[in-house]
Each structure stands twice: as structure tokens, then as C-alpha cells.
Design an enzyme around this catalytic site. Structure first.
Site, PDB file in Angstrom:
ATOM      1  N   LYS A  92      47.368  25.861  52.478  1.00 33.79           N
ATOM      2  CA  LYS A  92      48.548  26.997  52.534  1.00 33.79           C
ATOM      3  C   LYS A  92      48.884  27.241  50.866  1.00 33.79           C
ATOM      4  O   LYS A  92      48.672  26.182  50.069  1.00 33.79           O
ATOM      5  CB  LYS A  92      49.819  26.216  53.222  1.00 33.79           C
ATOM      6  CG  LYS A  92      50.964  27.073  53.380  1.00 33.79           C
ATOM      7  CD  LYS A  92      52.011  26.272  54.231  1.00 33.79           C
ATOM      8  CE  LYS A  92      53.206  27.213  54.518  1.00 33.79           C
ATOM      9  NZ  LYS A  92      54.235  26.412  55.264  1.00 33.79           N
ATOM     10  N   SER A 187      56.094  28.395  59.109  1.00 30.57           N
ATOM     11  CA  SER A 187      55.570  29.236  58.199  1.00 30.57           C
ATOM     12  C   SER A 187      54.153  29.100  57.674  1.00 30.57           C
ATOM     13  O   SER A 187      53.607  30.039  56.793  1.00 30.57           O
ATOM     14  CB  SER A 187      56.539  28.931  56.983  1.00 30.57           C
ATOM     15  OG  SER A 187      56.310  27.709  56.209  1.00 30.57           O
ATOM     16  N   SER A 211      57.222  23.849  60.400  1.00 32.70           N
ATOM     17  CA  SER A 211      56.200  25.063  59.959  1.00 32.70           C
ATOM     18  C   SER A 211      54.796  24.573  60.086  1.00 32.70           C
ATOM     19  O   SER A 211      53.882  25.480  59.855  1.00 32.70           O
ATOM     20  CB  SER A 211      56.700  25.295  58.267  1.00 32.70           C
ATOM     21  OG  SER A 211      57.690  25.738  58.241  1.00 32.70           O
TER      22      SER A 211
END
Length: 543
Positions: A92, A187, A211
Site C-alpha cells: 500500500k 482504504s 481498512s
């Protein structure tokens, strides 16, 4: 299923998976069935073919190929570093990566190249993993859809799966509806999409309020949030320091254990990590669940929960019960306060953390040079989106001298009550809590964006954020496909630092449910040899 949710019919599969995905690929590499470079090129090819998903912000092709060559040399000499040597991973884009741009999907950090690796990234590289690239997210990880970053929204690979297409055809739904693509959740949606699209074997996300687990549920993956302090946060660009943890996304629980075994442990650069040595996370095969007590929190049966998720939750509880486990209803009385408490604390820490982005040291800097104050203001106005600025404003409001006691301090007290609710339940003899992960399956993007970010986050985090406030381990497990042919995930929550026990129970559940592999016949072109998981044996929750 009968009324209790126990299976009326058992669908036994003859195919049993003996090894996890990563272990199987590792064996193939050791036996020379495929080389790290060949594997890397297959992944890079799939990244190109699935570019429309917008899963990656940066593809580190040269870096990955160089790492693959180095891995290949080690294999030739019989000096493999372990199960992760030559294994493709995605990270990420809020984890610092030395020499590779790290943006947090924000204009504020466009062009920022960190001089160091996050500890978790370094640990993966030290084991020979191949860094395929940095994945998309909501700006600074503020969101639950991966739709609010400056690089655009991430598309859920299941939008284009054979399973969804067949369900659509059966239901005779129009082309316009079939063309609607779905959100990944967030996310960490870029990491989830990258993994679901088979462009890597494991991916790192972050988890502040769900997330990692939220996109795992929507993308048919295992999404694990470790106990707070088990895995280092050094190099993870902070959102909420007291809740952030690196998350692990994989296709099966054994893969999660392999990655966790590499990442867990004390880090001198993160004072919140555990001091005690961490043992390897080898997962035993649980055959007898009769000594387990599974708790079902009654407060999680909210009116907004879709009937399909509610039914699946009940059937999963029945699965444990029919196997001899004790399944009881429990109460977490402060659940109704948790989402409000979470947002007050989250906004407050965000306001504090975002103060570092001032245009002086790194990141975006505006052209205004009238005064330092004007430069600060313009830099932050240009660098942050409305969503981020809104959270900063809220946090600063809560932290005002006249509001501090009524908002921030009160929320801290409620957080303690929420954490105590979990302690009380586990002290009463419950081993694992079973809950939904999300309110429903993944929804179309156009439907998702009808609500504002704050409302969407409150809905998306409803079942997940309390775990972060309590610092507990939790894992979202793919349970079944919905009537639309889309994944539905269920969440298992364990005691603090009982991550191994949690994953052992999750592994048992994984073996019972017949969760299918995502099917992209037009994308595979021979890549399935390495990536296609066998179907898991055996009790289908949809029976």
C-alpha cells in the site's frame, strides 16, 4: 440449512489443499518448475492486463526484476532465504519505500521519495520477496471505498468475474447494470484488487478502523489485522497512531501465517512493539472444535445489515455448533457509542499528524512567498483534498481548549469502556467472537458515491473499528458468494496477542467453507499454474 443454521446437506469436495499458495509457489521455485524471473514477468504482464482496475499507483518493474534475478541466483546455489524468496508482493502506498515514490494518494506527497524502507517492507525484502509496486488507496487512508485518492477510484476485480457475469445472465439483468463496476472497499482497496487480480501472492495494507478487513471482505480475500504492538508501524505514514497497524492480505490463512511470521516482533524504531521474542506462527490443523466457545455479539445485528449477510452469519455460527463448539450470544454494551467515539479520536489524531505537512521539509510546497503563514495555508489548501481538510478541521475543533474535555477526553473514557467490554466477554470464557465484516456485499461505485466520505466511512467501519480501539487481532474470512456472485466476508475477533489461536480457528473455518476462486478465463493465459488456488474442502454455507 435448518433453523439453527446447521447444514442440511454437506457438499464434500475430493480435492484437498495440502499446502498454502505461497508454500506451493515456493516449492515450485525450489524444484525449478518456474524461476523467480519468469514468475515476476507473469505478474508484470497481469499488472498491465488489469491496469483498468487502477490497483497500482507505481509499478516498480525494474526493482522487481532485479530482485527476481538476485533470487534466481540464490535458488541456483541452493541458498533460498525461505518461503518468501522470489514471491511477488504489493505494498500500500502509505508505507515508505526507499527510492520508490510514496504518495498516500495525495497531492501533498506527489513526488516524495523516502530515504528509507518501512520496517515491514524491509523485513519482506530481507526474506527475498519481490516488490511489484505501490497500491492505490483513499487519500491518507481516510475512507472505506478506495474512491477518494487523487489517482482515482479502484475497481473491484469481481466486477468482471465469470461468477458475477453468470449470475447477471441468470437474472436477465441489462447490459447497463452489468457494466456497473463495484468498489473494492477501503482504504486498502488497491492492495486487495492487486491480490484478487492475481498480480501478486500477498499484499500489505494498513488497518486503522477496518481498512484491511473491509476490502478483504469485498474482494474475497483473507484480511488480517494483528494485535496492536505485534507488528512494527515504523515507516507507515501515520493516520491515527494509537490505532494504526500494518495489515496482511492473502488468499488463504496459511499464507497469512507465513507473512505474519516474517513481520511480527520487536522493532527498536517503534516503542509500541512487543518486547518479548515472538515464536513462529505455525498453524496446527484444528480437528476438534468442541472445546471452543464462539461468541455472537447481539449488538452487531443492526437494522442496516443486509438479509444475505445476516443469514450467512447465522449459518456460520451453525457450522461451529454442528461441529461441537459452544455458540453463545454475548453483549458488548458500548457498541452503539463506538463509531462516534472512533471518529472523535480519529479526527483528533489526524489533525495532530497532518500538522507535519507544512511545505517546508518534504512534499508539496506552493509558490506563494508573501509570508510563512500564507505559504503554510496555500500549501495545505492545494495539497489536501476536501475530505482530509474536513477531518483536520473536525479534529482541531475537538481539541480546542473549550471542547477538549467534552469531546476528546470523553471519547478516551468511552474507548476504555469499549475495550473493557471485549475483556469482559473473553474473561467469561469466550474464545473467539464471530461477526459480519461489512453491512453488505460490494456495491456499485455510482451508488457508493451518493453519500459523503464521512457517512460512508461510518457505515463501512461499523463492525471493524471497535477492534482497533481495543487493540485486538481480527481477521475477515471469505465465507460465500452472494446471489449476485460477489464475495461476503465474516470477521473473527480474538484476545489480544492470541493471534495464532485466532488464525488457527480461521483456518478451520476456511477448510469447512467451499469458497470459490475468482475466475478470469480471458486474463489467465497460463498464469493459473502458479496462482490458481484449489477450491477449499467442504461445507458450503450456501447449501
Amino acid at each position: 440449512m435448518n433453523e439453527k443454521g446447521a447444514p442440511d446437506k454437506l457438499a464434500y469436495s475430493r480435492r484437498k489443499r495440502k499446502e498454502s499458495g505461497i508454500s506451493r509457489v515456493s516449492v515450485a521455485l525450489k524444484q525449478g518448475q518456474i524461476t523467480p524471473t519468469e514468475l515476476c514477468r507473469k505478474c508484470l504482464s497481469l499488472i498491465q492486463k488489469t491496469k483498468f482496475l487502477n490497483a497500482y499507483i507505481t509499478v516498480s518493474e525494474e526493482v522487481a526484476l532485479k530482485q527476481a534475478e538476485e533470487s534466481e541466483e540464490r535458488y541456483k546455489k541452493g541458498q533460498s532465504l525461505g518461503d518468501l524468496d522470489g514471491i511477488p508482493v504489493a505494498v500500500k502506498d502509505n508505507f515508505s519505500t526507499s527510492g520508490i515514490e510514496t504518495t498516500c494518494a495525495s497531492n501533498m506527497l506527489k513526488g516524495y521519495i523516502p530515504p528509507f524502507n518501512a520496517t515491514v517492507v524491509q523485513k519482506l525484502l530481507d526474506q527475498g520477496a519481490l516488490l511489484m509496486g505501490k497500491t492505490n488507496l483513499d487519500e491518507f487512508a481516510m475512507g472505506s471505498g478506495s474512491t477518494d485518492g487523487v489517482f482515482g477510484p479502484v475497481k473491484n476485480p469481481w466486477s468482471y468475474s465469470k461468477q458475477r457475469r453468470e449470475k447477471r445472465q441468470q437474472q436477465a439483468q441489462g447490459e447497463s447494470q452489468a457494466a456497473e463496476w463495484l468498489i473494492t472497499g477501503g482504504s486498502s482497496g488497491g492492495s486487495a484488487a492487486a491480490l484478487a487480480a492475481l498480480t501478486c501472492s500477498a499484499a500489505l495494507g494498513s488497518d486503522t478502523g477496518g481498512s484491511t478487513r473491509n476490502p478483504a471482505a469485498h474482494c474475497g480475500l483473507v484480511g488480517f489485522k494483528p494485535s496492536y504492538g505485534l507488528v512494527s508501524r515504523h515507516g507507515l505514514i501515520p493516520l491515527v497512531n494509537s490505532m494504526d497497524v500494518p495489515g496482511i492480505l492473502t488468499r488463504c490463512v496459511d499464507d497469512t501465517a507465513i507473512v505474519l511470521g516474517v513481520l511480527a516482533g520487536h522493532d527498536p524504531k517503534d516503542s509500541t512493539t512487543v518486547q518479548d521474542p515472538v515464536k513462529p506462527f505455525t498453524l496446527p490443523s484444528l480437528t476438534d472444535v468442541s472445546k471452543l466457545c464462539i461468541g455472537i455479539p447481539k449488538e452487531y445485528a443492526v437494522p442496516e445489515l443486509s438479509s444475505e449477510v445476516r443469514s450467512l452469519w447465522s449459518k456460520a455460527a451453525g457450522l461451529f455448533e454442528s461441529a461441537g463448539a459452544k455458540v453463545i450470544e454475548v453483549s458488548l454494551p458500548h457498541t452503539s457509542c463506538s463509531i462516534v467515539c472512533y471518529h472523535v479520536l480519529c479526527a483528533s489524531e489526524v489533525a495532530s499528524n497532518m500538522a507535519r505537512f507544512d511545505g517546508l521539509e518534504y512534499g508539496h510546497r506552493c509558490d506563494i512567498n508573501v509570508s510563512t503563514e500564507a505559504m503554510y495555508a496555500a500549501t495545505r489548501r492545494e495539497g489536501f483534498s476536501d475530505v482530509v481538510r474536513g477531518r483536520i478541521l473536525s479534529g482541531n475543533f475537538f481539541l480546542l481548549k473549550e471542547n477538549y474535555e467534552n469531546y476528546f477526553i470523553k471519547a478516551q473514557k468511552v474507548r476504555r469502556l469499549i475495550a473493557n467490554d471485549f475483556v469482559n466477554v473473553f474473561n467469561s470464557g469466550v474464545d473467539i467472537l464471530l461477526t459480519p465484516t461489512t453491512l453488505s456485499e460490494a456495491v456499485p461505485y455510482l451508488e457508493f458515491i451518493k453519500e459523503d466520505n464521512r457517512t460512508r466511512s461510518a457505515q463501512g467501519d461499523i463492525f471493524t473499528q471497535a477492534v482497533n480501539m481495543a487493540g485486538l487481532p481480527a481477521v475477515s474470512m471469505p465465507a460465500a458468494l452472494s446471489h449476485q456472485g460477489l464475495p461476503i466476508g465474516l470477521q473473527f475477533i480474538g484476545r489480544a496477542f492470541c493471534d495464532q489461536k485466532l488464525l488457527t480457528v480461521a483456518k478451520w473455518f476456511e477448510k469447512q467453507v467451499q469458497f470459490p476462486v475468482i475466475q478470469f478465463p480471458e486474463l489467465m493465459d497460463g498464469c493459473s499454474l502458479v496462482f490458481e488456488n484449489e477450491k477449499l474442502a467442504s461445507v458450503s454455507l450456501q447449501q
